[in-house]
Design an enzyme around this catalytic site. Sequence first.
Site, PDB file in Angstrom:
ATOM      1  N   LYS A   1      51.032  33.205  73.018  1.00 37.42           N
ATOM      2  CA  LYS A   1      49.897  32.309  73.694  1.00 37.42           C
ATOM      3  C   LYS A   1      50.399  30.808  73.532  1.00 37.42           C
ATOM      4  O   LYS A   1      51.238  30.598  72.640  1.00 37.42           O
ATOM      5  CB  LYS A   1      48.694  32.489  73.371  1.00 37.42           C
ATOM      6  CG  LYS A   1      48.283  33.979  73.722  1.00 37.42           C
ATOM      7  CD  LYS A   1      48.091  34.062  75.080  1.00 37.42           C
ATOM      8  CE  LYS A   1      47.823  35.542  75.408  1.00 37.42           C
ATOM      9  NZ  LYS A   1      47.603  36.805  74.628  1.00 37.42           N
TER      10      LYS A   1
HETATM   11  C1  LIG Z   1      46.489  38.080  74.794  1.00 34.96           C
HETATM   12  C2  LIG Z   1      45.391  38.330  75.917  1.00 34.96           C
HETATM   13  C3  LIG Z   1      44.353  39.192  75.573  1.00 34.96           C
HETATM   14  C4  LIG Z   1      44.327  39.615  74.193  1.00 34.96           C
HETATM   15  O1  LIG Z   1      44.671  38.744  73.134  1.00 34.96           O
HETATM   16  P1  LIG Z   1      44.985  39.458  71.651  1.00 34.96           P
HETATM   17  O2  LIG Z   1      45.011  38.220  70.570  1.00 34.96           O
HETATM   18  O3  LIG Z   1      46.291  40.008  72.063  1.00 34.96           O
HETATM   19  O4  LIG Z   1      43.905  40.591  71.253  1.00 34.96           O
HETATM   20  C5  LIG Z   1      43.468  39.679  76.455  1.00 34.96           C
HETATM   21  N1  LIG Z   1      43.517  39.043  77.700  1.00 34.96           N
HETATM   22  C6  LIG Z   1      44.719  38.487  78.101  1.00 34.96           C
HETATM   23  C7  LIG Z   1      44.873  38.243  79.638  1.00 34.96           C
HETATM   24  C8  LIG Z   1      45.574  38.185  77.493  1.00 34.96           C
HETATM   25  O5  LIG Z   1      46.784  37.621  77.782  1.00 34.96           O
END
Ligand SMILES: *Cc1c(COP(=O)(O)O)cnc(C)c1O
Length: 388
Positions: free
Chosen positions: A187
Amino acid sequence: MSNTSSEFIPFTRPSFNQETIDAVSEILRSGWVTSGPKLAEFESTLSKYFGDRPVRCFANGTATMKIALQVAGIGAGDEVITTPISWVATSNVILSVGAKPIFVDIDPVTRNIDLNKVSAAITPKTRAIMPVYLAGLPVDMDQLYALAEQYKLRVIEDAAQAFGSQWKGKKIGSFGDLISFSFQANKNLTTVEGGCLVLNNADEAKLAEKFRLQGLTRQGIDGMDVDVLGGKDNLTDVNAAIGLEQLKQLPSYQARRTNLARQYFDVMRNKLKAAGLVGLKLELPVENFTDSNWHMFQVVLPLEQLNADRAQIMADLKEIGIGTGVHYPAISGFTLYKNQGYKTSDTPIAERIGKSILTLPLFPAMADEDIGRIARGLVGILVKYTKN
Ligand SMILES: *Cc1c(COP(=O)(O)O)cnc(C)c1O
């Protein structure tokens, strides 16, 4: 950091500076490594970032979204409207609280849930809408909250990919109902793993704290009680220290991502034109340089015009040192969902885009030359496979 022409370019890679490494070392030496003072500092810094709204952090974005649903009181018998084009976590958390995901088709241009199709999916059981801002591009937030108002729905924003994104000059997370972010390694802002939830008031924040630690409340020096079922979803001070340093870097990361995205549009269009592929319906993202945080740069391949499938194109790109990703196939096509009666053909746009979307490399440490190399590589492969 630049990639020479032979180096492999992954589709993404996190950046950590020396200050971040030092901050982690300091926590490890401090004698307190799990949730403590750094977490409190990270949460209050995030709260300021989001215009003084309460913010609580969790072990990952998935736990953050699940707790958002629990805070909103969503559970068995409830329906939650969402998009089929997301990381499966989005609908898995709806199932995990005992509720039912209702998939509404996407807009082919934004690749986000088509808000014009939401009204038709509302039933007496609908309790919430959970939009996803794919690649960091928000939906029409005015339309989203007008729908919520009209049908008296909670909104749990899956803003996992949208840290730093904006709507009409306001940060995503600084307004709205419950807004969930992920700090997973890919992210725009990462704590390695982690997430945060922006809440409406102190009561919701208290409830979120309970759900993240076994349902526990403490009284006095030695008292404790448990009155709801909670999990073990706290974020540690090690992660919080990384997050605080990442927040300082975010403006420069953001500027770099936006600059790289701009270059992609120019270079891709030039190379397609030079190759005589003007008739090829390669779909580029929405050219939005104000609201999107450019979490990803995704193209939709014109598979009907090609003698190759997506896997072939990904394999050919890998061969020339270019990493790509798939974000995402339609969730309704996964076995768990098919077994519950979901069909990708119910959301035909999502079905098509889920099969043909391709994520190209985009991350702050990329070099300008990488864009040229990727565009040249992709266009060369498209030339090879274009039908007569
Ligand atoms: C990364 C992500 C998640 C979940 O996040 P985690 O930290 O990996 O549990 C949920 N929704 C979307 C759209 C994501 O890109």
